[in-house]
Every structure is written in C-alpha cells, then in structure tokens.
Design a protein around this motif. Sequence first.
Motif: not given
Length: 153
Positions: A135-150, A19-26
């Motif tokens: 029928q209808s929509t509500e839009t929320l605009i993201s100002l930033q993405n401070p947390i993004n993880r698996n 998850l940290d780096d999918a290219r790490v050799p076995y």
Amino acid sequence: MNDLPKLDDLDRRILSTLLDDARVPYAEMAKQFQVSPATVHVRVEKMKAAGIIEGTEILVNTKKLGYDVCCFIGINLKAARDYHSALDKLNQLDEVVEAYYTTGAYNIFVKLMCRSIEELQFVLIDKLQAIDEVQSTETLISLQNPINRNVIP
C-alpha cells in the motif's frame, strides 16, 4: 517452562571466540581454555545440535563490491492477509537483504542494498512499489553503521 539450552562459562567462552573468528582451531581454543580439543569439539557440536550455532558465514564488505547505498524501508500492506504473498515477492528482489515482520507503524521492515541512489529509485518505483500487496512505503537512508555486532553469549 524455559526450554532454552543451558550454557556454562566454557560454552560462552567458546562461542565468544568463534564469534570473533570462526576459523580459530579447536586445539588453539582448548589450549587457551585448558581443556582438550575433544571437549571443545563436543561443546561446539552440542551448541550446533541445540540450534545455538546455525553455521558459519563470510562477511562481505559491501562497499568494496560497489554497494554504496544502504536503506531501510517500512512497508504497509493493503491487508494483513497479504503478508505471505508480499514476503514471497520481496524475497525475489536481490536488493532486499533482510526483512522483518513488525508491530507498530509498518507491517514489514526491510533492509535494502543498492549501488547508487539512481538504482534505489528504480528499485523503489519499478520493483518494490509495483508489488500489488504494498500500500505504501517509507524509506530511511543509512548514513553509516557505527555499531554492528552479535549478542554477547
């Protein structure tokens, strides 16, 4: 009955490393975990077969590609039976990068990426809200993405 695959500590460590780096050799993981490269290979293949690992992906910096507007849109459908046809139409919009079928205030919740507010306005009016099933929509605009993880294995 719990049919979830069983992961031991080695599986979790391998998964965490990938998850940290999918290219790490076995071989590098094997040395770090004091097992053979074949053991790492077998463990990875078992996790693939169990559907825990579904592939590898490239992370794209959307800002560097000019996508400066990230937003989330809650969508209410005219009828619950419209879900599949609405989803088919949403899937045809390149700007929609994620979609979720939800409970609560909305039937569908989507993540949209656009280059500008003007493009977002066009997508909302001329594409998304033009879908007959919406029928209808509500839009929320993201100002930033401070947390993004698996999830942690």
